[in-house]
Design a protein around this motif. Structure first.
Motif, PDB file in Angstrom:
ATOM      1  N   PRO A 150      15.328  -9.006  13.986  1.00  0.00           N
ATOM      2  CA  PRO A 150      15.654  -7.615  13.641  1.00  0.00           C
ATOM      3  C   PRO A 150      15.578  -7.341  12.150  1.00  0.00           C
ATOM      4  CG  PRO A 150      17.202  -8.462  15.255  1.00  0.00           C
ATOM      5  CD  PRO A 150      16.406  -9.626  14.791  1.00  0.00           C
ATOM      6  N   TYR A 151      15.977  -8.312  11.329  1.00  0.00           N
ATOM      7  CA  TYR A 151      15.884  -8.137   9.886  1.00  0.00           C
ATOM      8  C   TYR A 151      14.430  -8.119   9.420  1.00  0.00           C
ATOM      9  CZ  TYR A 151      20.911  -8.895   9.447  1.00  0.00           C
ATOM     10  OH  TYR A 151      22.277  -8.777   9.546  1.00  0.00           O
ATOM     11  N   ILE A 152      13.596  -8.917  10.066  1.00  0.00           N
ATOM     12  CA  ILE A 152      12.174  -8.901   9.718  1.00  0.00           C
ATOM     13  C   ILE A 152      11.560  -7.546  10.048  1.00  0.00           C
ATOM     14  CG2 ILE A 152       9.921  -9.889  10.292  1.00  0.00           C
ATOM     15  CD1 ILE A 152      11.350 -12.570  10.727  1.00  0.00           C
ATOM     16  N   MET A 153      11.916  -6.986  11.220  1.00  0.00           N
ATOM     17  CA  MET A 153      11.427  -5.655  11.584  1.00  0.00           C
ATOM     18  C   MET A 153      11.848  -4.622  10.548  1.00  0.00           C
ATOM     19  SD  MET A 153      12.277  -5.621  15.672  1.00  0.00           S
ATOM     20  CE  MET A 153      12.086  -7.110  16.654  1.00  0.00           C
ATOM     21  N   ALA A 154      13.129  -4.651  10.178  1.00  0.00           N
ATOM     22  CA  ALA A 154      13.632  -3.701   9.183  1.00  0.00           C
ATOM     23  C   ALA A 154      12.962  -3.939   7.837  1.00  0.00           C
ATOM     24  CB  ALA A 154      15.145  -3.833   9.052  1.00  0.00           C
ATOM     25  N   GLY A 155      12.787  -5.218   7.475  1.00  0.00           N
ATOM     26  CA  GLY A 155      12.153  -5.537   6.202  1.00  0.00           C
ATOM     27  C   GLY A 155      10.728  -5.038   6.131  1.00  0.00           C
ATOM     28  N   PHE A 157       9.551  -2.383   7.532  1.00  0.00           N
ATOM     29  CA  PHE A 157       9.584  -0.940   7.288  1.00  0.00           C
ATOM     30  C   PHE A 157       9.965  -0.641   5.836  1.00  0.00           C
ATOM     31  CE2 PHE A 157      11.338   3.280   7.141  1.00  0.00           C
ATOM     32  CZ  PHE A 157      10.535   4.017   7.994  1.00  0.00           C
ATOM     33  N   VAL A 158      10.987  -1.314   5.340  1.00  0.00           N
ATOM     34  CA  VAL A 158      11.465  -1.057   3.976  1.00  0.00           C
ATOM     35  C   VAL A 158      10.393  -1.418   2.951  1.00  0.00           C
ATOM     36  CG1 VAL A 158      13.165  -1.725   2.242  1.00  0.00           C
ATOM     37  CG2 VAL A 158      13.888  -1.301   4.595  1.00  0.00           C
ATOM     38  N   VAL A 159       9.750  -2.570   3.127  1.00  0.00           N
ATOM     39  CA  VAL A 159       8.699  -2.974   2.199  1.00  0.00           C
ATOM     40  C   VAL A 159       7.520  -2.006   2.279  1.00  0.00           C
ATOM     41  CG1 VAL A 159       7.007  -4.771   1.671  1.00  0.00           C
ATOM     42  CG2 VAL A 159       9.369  -5.401   2.180  1.00  0.00           C
ATOM     43  N   GLY A 160       7.147  -1.614   3.496  1.00  0.00           N
ATOM     44  CA  GLY A 160       6.059  -0.647   3.645  1.00  0.00           C
ATOM     45  C   GLY A 160       6.360   0.663   2.957  1.00  0.00           C
ATOM     46  N   ALA A 161       7.621   1.108   3.033  1.00  0.00           N
ATOM     47  CA  ALA A 161       8.013   2.336   2.353  1.00  0.00           C
ATOM     48  C   ALA A 161       7.998   2.152   0.842  1.00  0.00           C
ATOM     49  CB  ALA A 161       9.405   2.772   2.817  1.00  0.00           C
ATOM     50  N   ALA A 162       8.465   0.984   0.376  1.00  0.00           N
ATOM     51  CA  ALA A 162       8.571   0.739  -1.063  1.00  0.00           C
ATOM     52  C   ALA A 162       7.198   0.677  -1.727  1.00  0.00           C
ATOM     53  CB  ALA A 162       9.341  -0.551  -1.316  1.00  0.00           C
ATOM     54  N   VAL A 163       6.232   0.040  -1.057  1.00  0.00           N
ATOM     55  CA  VAL A 163       4.900  -0.117  -1.653  1.00  0.00           C
ATOM     56  C   VAL A 163       3.930   0.934  -1.148  1.00  0.00           C
ATOM     57  CG1 VAL A 163       5.274  -2.589  -1.924  1.00  0.00           C
ATOM     58  CG2 VAL A 163       4.104  -1.750   0.125  1.00  0.00           C
ATOM     59  N   LYS A 164       4.448   1.893  -0.376  1.00  0.00           N
ATOM     60  CA  LYS A 164       3.642   2.982   0.185  1.00  0.00           C
ATOM     61  C   LYS A 164       2.466   2.437   0.995  1.00  0.00           C
ATOM     62  CE  LYS A 164       4.961   6.319  -3.340  1.00  0.00           C
ATOM     63  NZ  LYS A 164       5.929   6.942  -2.424  1.00  0.00           N
ATOM     64  N   ASN A 165       2.811   1.562   1.934  1.00  0.00           N
ATOM     65  CA  ASN A 165       1.834   0.981   2.847  1.00  0.00           C
ATOM     66  C   ASN A 165       2.108   1.523   4.247  1.00  0.00           C
ATOM     67  OD1 ASN A 165       0.396  -0.665   4.674  1.00  0.00           O
ATOM     68  ND2 ASN A 165       0.515  -2.428   3.310  1.00  0.00           N
ATOM     69  N   PRO A 166       1.416   2.578   4.653  1.00  0.00           N
ATOM     70  CA  PRO A 166       1.714   3.201   5.948  1.00  0.00           C
ATOM     71  C   PRO A 166       1.421   2.281   7.137  1.00  0.00           C
ATOM     72  CG  PRO A 166      -0.291   4.118   5.023  1.00  0.00           C
ATOM     73  CD  PRO A 166       0.316   3.266   3.948  1.00  0.00           C
ATOM     74  N   GLU A 167       0.463   1.374   6.988  1.00  0.00           N
ATOM     75  CA  GLU A 167       0.146   0.473   8.094  1.00  0.00           C
ATOM     76  C   GLU A 167       1.312  -0.469   8.385  1.00  0.00           C
ATOM     77  OE1 GLU A 167      -3.252  -2.795   9.456  1.00  0.00           O
ATOM     78  OE2 GLU A 167      -3.261  -1.966   7.423  1.00  0.00           O
ATOM     79  N   THR A 171       3.483  -0.547  11.771  1.00  0.00           N
ATOM     80  CA  THR A 171       3.642  -1.768  12.549  1.00  0.00           C
ATOM     81  C   THR A 171       5.106  -2.026  12.846  1.00  0.00           C
ATOM     82  OG1 THR A 171       1.639  -2.739  11.568  1.00  0.00           O
ATOM     83  CG2 THR A 171       3.219  -4.254  12.582  1.00  0.00           C
ATOM     84  N   ALA A 172       5.974  -1.767  11.856  1.00  0.00           N
ATOM     85  CA  ALA A 172       7.417  -1.940  12.066  1.00  0.00           C
ATOM     86  C   ALA A 172       7.924  -1.003  13.151  1.00  0.00           C
ATOM     87  CB  ALA A 172       8.166  -1.698  10.762  1.00  0.00           C
TER      88      ALA A 172
END
Length: 304
Positions: A150-155, A157-167, A171-172
């Protein structure tokens, strides 16, 4: 020998209801991510298609899908609505199965039957061949089931938002969706099939009546394996063709996690196999459905 009394310390150390904890954590996680999403604006990203409420199109399983194209979701009402439409697709699939689907079902059922026959012997062999090295490996990989995933799933999403990576964000979200659907099916199955855990019995066909509340009869299927297999399948579906090493690593960790549950005497081998199969096929179905939606321009899909 009173097997339950002999093994009761194992249960005491793990008596917290992992299934309730997991569901409460997911509810909290969706709320936290929703707040994060509202605080973020993706100004550099083109508008993404969402599932329409009024337009419907009918397709068949034989229609080819764009293999590497997925709907890009945002964490909003359309995404949560899509969970129900994808769940309906997953649940309704058996009515539309074709030859290869029945072949896959036969493989799953046949392997399950063979493992049920071998469960007691597998338990005996594994429990008699414990070692410090294998203990250390099992202790490392086992938390990928209910603690890390669950933390990996959340991570993601958070990393994708932080680096502006929509893919990565998408995926999250698709992983969360697959996880929610697979877990729902898992909870229904576990409530109906009340199998005793190997830590408390040597009888691998010790079952209680459906929906009984006996705390010992919660073995089938393996929730840890289902969770990590859902994550592994989602990551492999999203990145496996572009990065060939991803499925090897993802499925390798998922497989070791399942084996660790047998090694720690928490599940029979057949429990682990069914948990893995459920997580795998549900996630594959969710990604397949979303690829077809993407190809059809984000329209709601009615399968036949």
């Amino acid at each position: 020998m009173d097997v339950r009394r002999t093994h009761s310390p194992i249960f005491v150390r793990n008596k917290f209801n992992l299934y309730i904890q997991r569901n409460l954590f997911c509810c909290w996680l969706f709320i936290a991510l929703a707040n994060l999403c509202r605080a973020q604006t993706d100004t550099a990203i083109a508008p993404v298609p969402v599932i329409a409420d009024t337009f419907r199109t009918v397709v068949s399983d034989s229609m080819p899908a764009a293999p590497d194209s997925l709907i890009q979701y945002k964490l909003n009402g359309a995404f949560f609505k899509s969970i129900f439409s994808d769940a309906a697709y997953v649940v309704s699939r058996p009515a539309h199965w074709q030859g290869k689907d029945f072949r896959n079902l036969g493989i799953v059922l046949g392997t399950t039957g063979a493992l049920v026959l071998a469960d007691k012997e597998i338990k005996r062999i594994v429990q008699r061949n414990q070692s410090p090295f294998v203990n250390s490996v099992a202790n490392v990989v086992e938390p990928f089931g209910n603690r890390y995933s669950p933390y990996i799933m959340a991570g993601m999403f958070v990393v994708g938002a932080a680096v502006k990576n929509p893919e990565l964000k998408n995926t999250a979200l698709l992983t969360f969706k697959s996880y929610a659907i697979a877990t729902s099916l898992y909870l229904v199955t576990k409530s109906m099939i009340r199998r005793n855990r190997p830590a408390y019995t040597d009888n691998n066909i010790d079952f209680h009546a459906p929906f009984s509340n006996d705390r010992y009869h919660t073995s089938f299927p393996s929730g840890h394996t289902l969770t990590v297999m859902t994550l592994a399948t989602a990551v492999s579906e999203a990145y496996g063709k572009e990065h060939r090493w991803v499925p090897w690593v993802a499925y390798g960790i998922a497989g070791l996690t399942g084996v660790s549950r047998i090694y720690h005497n928490r599940h029979w081998a057949s429990d682990v196999w069914v948990g893995a199969a459920l997580g795998y096929f549900v996630t594959r179905s969710v990604f397949k459905n979303n690829r077809v939606k993407k190809k059809l321009g984000g329209l709601e899909v009615v399968w036949r």
